[in-house]
Design a protein around this motif. Structure first.
Motif, mmCIF file in Angstrom:
data_model
loop_
_atom_site.group_PDB
_atom_site.id
_atom_site.type_symbol
_atom_site.label_atom_id
_atom_site.label_comp_id
_atom_site.label_asym_id
_atom_site.label_seq_id
_atom_site.Cartn_x
_atom_site.Cartn_y
_atom_site.Cartn_z
ATOM 1 N N ARG A 1 10.906 5.395 -16.020
ATOM 2 C CA ARG A 1 11.008 6.546 -15.408
ATOM 3 C C ARG A 1 11.468 6.334 -13.721
ATOM 4 N NH1 ARG A 1 4.739 8.561 -15.881
ATOM 5 N NH2 ARG A 1 5.378 10.099 -14.132
ATOM 6 N N THR A 2 11.668 7.313 -13.136
ATOM 7 C CA THR A 2 12.223 7.484 -11.914
ATOM 8 C C THR A 2 11.162 7.503 -10.789
ATOM 9 O OG1 THR A 2 14.175 8.315 -12.739
ATOM 10 C CG2 THR A 2 13.850 8.542 -10.191
ATOM 11 N N VAL A 3 11.261 6.754 -9.993
ATOM 12 C CA VAL A 3 10.611 6.985 -8.610
ATOM 13 C C VAL A 3 11.508 6.963 -7.347
ATOM 14 C CG1 VAL A 3 8.585 5.600 -9.636
ATOM 15 C CG2 VAL A 3 10.288 4.367 -8.517
ATOM 16 N N HIS A 4 10.798 7.076 -6.105
ATOM 17 C CA HIS A 4 11.889 7.215 -5.105
ATOM 18 C C HIS A 4 11.072 6.193 -4.092
ATOM 19 C CE1 HIS A 4 13.095 10.811 -7.187
ATOM 20 N NE2 HIS A 4 14.108 10.798 -6.570
ATOM 21 N N ILE A 5 12.081 5.708 -3.178
ATOM 22 C CA ILE A 5 11.760 4.924 -1.937
ATOM 23 C C ILE A 5 12.879 5.357 -1.050
ATOM 24 C CG2 ILE A 5 11.601 2.697 -0.902
ATOM 25 C CD1 ILE A 5 10.903 1.521 -3.720
ATOM 26 N N ARG A 6 12.243 5.919 0.028
ATOM 27 C CA ARG A 6 12.982 6.425 1.176
ATOM 28 C C ARG A 6 14.056 7.500 0.640
ATOM 29 N NH1 ARG A 6 12.908 1.051 3.243
ATOM 30 N NH2 ARG A 6 11.246 0.923 5.150
ATOM 31 N N GLY A 7 13.850 8.090 -0.444
ATOM 32 C CA GLY A 7 14.455 9.296 -0.788
ATOM 33 C C GLY A 7 15.551 8.773 -1.947
ATOM 34 N N GLN A 8 15.579 7.417 -2.126
ATOM 35 C CA GLN A 8 16.664 6.822 -3.090
ATOM 36 C C GLN A 8 15.685 6.659 -4.475
ATOM 37 O OE1 GLN A 8 17.530 2.696 -2.261
ATOM 38 N NE2 GLN A 8 18.928 2.450 -3.829
ATOM 39 N N PRO A 9 16.441 7.243 -5.535
ATOM 40 C CA PRO A 9 15.878 7.323 -6.962
ATOM 41 C C PRO A 9 16.290 5.847 -7.358
ATOM 42 C CG PRO A 9 17.951 8.515 -6.840
ATOM 43 C CD PRO A 9 17.938 8.140 -5.491
ATOM 44 N N LEU A 10 15.032 5.313 -8.141
ATOM 45 C CA LEU A 10 15.141 3.834 -8.708
ATOM 46 C C LEU A 10 14.216 3.955 -10.169
ATOM 47 C CD1 LEU A 10 14.024 1.702 -5.672
ATOM 48 C CD2 LEU A 10 16.361 1.889 -6.702
ATOM 49 N N ALA B 1 0.714 -1.157 -0.045
ATOM 50 C CA ALA B 1 -0.194 -0.057 -0.027
ATOM 51 C C ALA B 1 0.811 1.264 -0.015
ATOM 52 C CB ALA B 1 -0.953 -0.098 1.215
ATOM 53 N N SER B 2 1.938 1.363 0.624
ATOM 54 C CA SER B 2 2.822 2.493 0.782
ATOM 55 C C SER B 2 3.566 2.522 -0.423
ATOM 56 C CB SER B 2 3.692 2.113 2.039
ATOM 57 O OG SER B 2 4.618 3.154 2.090
ATOM 58 N N ARG B 3 4.260 1.575 -0.832
ATOM 59 C CA ARG B 3 5.133 1.586 -2.129
ATOM 60 C C ARG B 3 4.261 2.014 -3.232
ATOM 61 N NH1 ARG B 3 7.974 1.681 1.334
ATOM 62 N NH2 ARG B 3 9.796 0.256 1.754
ATOM 63 N N ALA C 1 4.186 9.393 -8.337
ATOM 64 C CA ALA C 1 4.380 10.933 -7.830
ATOM 65 C C ALA C 1 5.049 11.129 -6.475
ATOM 66 C CB ALA C 1 3.028 11.636 -7.980
ATOM 67 N N GLU C 2 4.955 10.015 -5.756
ATOM 68 C CA GLU C 2 5.329 10.358 -4.162
ATOM 69 C C GLU C 2 6.320 9.221 -3.766
ATOM 70 O OE1 GLU C 2 0.709 11.531 -2.678
ATOM 71 O OE2 GLU C 2 1.839 10.019 -1.877
ATOM 72 N N ASP C 3 7.176 9.487 -2.825
ATOM 73 C CA ASP C 3 8.094 8.590 -2.358
ATOM 74 C C ASP C 3 7.103 7.221 -1.807
ATOM 75 O OD1 ASP C 3 11.297 8.781 -1.055
ATOM 76 O OD2 ASP C 3 9.917 7.299 -0.099
ATOM 77 N N GLY C 4 8.030 6.366 -1.948
ATOM 78 C CA GLY C 4 7.163 4.846 -1.610
ATOM 79 C C GLY C 4 7.152 4.742 -0.247
ATOM 80 N N GLU C 5 7.819 5.365 0.628
ATOM 81 C CA GLU C 5 7.693 5.338 2.034
ATOM 82 C C GLU C 5 6.879 6.494 2.394
ATOM 83 O OE1 GLU C 5 7.842 3.307 5.617
ATOM 84 O OE2 GLU C 5 8.400 2.542 3.712
ATOM 85 N N LYS C 6 5.480 5.994 2.585
ATOM 86 C CA LYS C 6 4.580 7.330 2.942
ATOM 87 C C LYS C 6 4.525 7.762 4.534
ATOM 88 C CE LYS C 6 2.767 7.069 -1.177
ATOM 89 N NZ LYS C 6 3.850 6.187 -1.752
ATOM 90 N N VAL D 1 11.419 2.667 -12.412
ATOM 91 C CA VAL D 1 10.210 1.986 -12.062
ATOM 92 C C VAL D 1 10.653 0.377 -12.248
ATOM 93 C CG1 VAL D 1 7.925 1.140 -12.940
ATOM 94 C CG2 VAL D 1 8.512 3.376 -12.763
ATOM 95 N N HIS D 2 11.536 0.198 -13.038
ATOM 96 C CA HIS D 2 11.810 -1.352 -13.265
ATOM 97 C C HIS D 2 12.533 -1.954 -12.275
ATOM 98 C CE1 HIS D 2 14.093 -4.633 -14.950
ATOM 99 N NE2 HIS D 2 13.044 -4.760 -15.284
ATOM 100 N N GLN D 3 13.327 -1.126 -11.537
ATOM 101 C CA GLN D 3 14.277 -1.448 -10.300
ATOM 102 C C GLN D 3 13.386 -1.523 -9.185
ATOM 103 O OE1 GLN D 3 16.857 1.811 -10.632
ATOM 104 N NE2 GLN D 3 18.787 0.679 -10.723
ATOM 105 N N ALA D 4 12.463 -0.654 -9.079
ATOM 106 C CA ALA D 4 11.578 -0.615 -7.870
ATOM 107 C C ALA D 4 10.506 -1.806 -7.745
ATOM 108 C CB ALA D 4 10.569 0.433 -7.812
ATOM 109 N N LEU D 5 10.239 -2.328 -9.137
ATOM 110 C CA LEU D 5 9.370 -3.438 -9.322
ATOM 111 C C LEU D 5 10.071 -4.740 -8.940
ATOM 112 C CD1 LEU D 5 7.182 -2.705 -12.285
ATOM 113 C CD2 LEU D 5 6.466 -2.717 -9.999
#
Length: 173
Positions: free
Chosen positions: A108-117, A51-53, A59-64, A119-123
């Protein structure tokens, strides 16, 4: 390519749900060792993580800021309905948000805890995380059911028979 990710997520969701369905209610909150997790905790954690990720994934960091990760691991008795709700909510967010993406979004780039990844890397990262926890759920459920366990994969000694009709290889839908 996104359909491949969604198919793998569905395989792990189904695997986890088949294991959870075999788990007796009295084992849902069993913690096997100090600092270990129960199936209920793992279900809450997977649901909360997804849910968080994936809420507003692009649009938003994955750690809400609204996620309280530590509460996912609180030691208390959870009902099956409670953890089923957490689990289902997380998977629903994942399926909706990832299902809305196009393959072009993978770069595209997303962020998790401020770390850019990407979308492929995040998945990839998320899928590995889910697989690890589903494996833990399967192991805990297997241990708790004992002789009543119905295997979720190829039974021992049955590989040749299975290879004649590999039903587990079908893509889940």
């Amino acid at each position: 390519m996104l359909s491949d990710f969604l198919d793998e997520y569905r395989r792990y969701r189904l695997l986890g749900e088949k294991a959870i369905a075999q788990l007796p209610d009295d084992a849902l909150n069993r913690i096997p060792a100090a600092d270990a997790n129960s199936v209920a905790m793992l279900m809450r954690h997977v649901g909360g993580n997804l849910a968080s990720r994936f809420t507003n994934f692009l649009a938003e960091d994955g750690e809400k800021p609204w996620r309280e990760r530590d509460t996912e691991f609180e030691t208390r008795d959870y009902t099956r309905a409670e953890v089923d709700e957490w689990w289902a909510r997380g998977w629903s967010v994942l399926e909706r948000e990832v299902g809305a993406l196009a393959d072009a979004d993978l770069a595209r780039t997303v962020h998790i805890r401020g770390q850019p990844l990407t979308v492929h890397q995040a998945l990839c990262r998320s899928l590995a995380h889910v697989a690890m926890h589903v494996g833990q759920i399967v192991l805990l459920a297997r241990e708790a059911t004992g002789d009543r366990w119905q295997t979720l994969s190829i039974p021992k000694g049955k590989s040749a028979e299975y290879n004649r009709s590999p039903t587990l290889e079908k893509r889940p839908h």
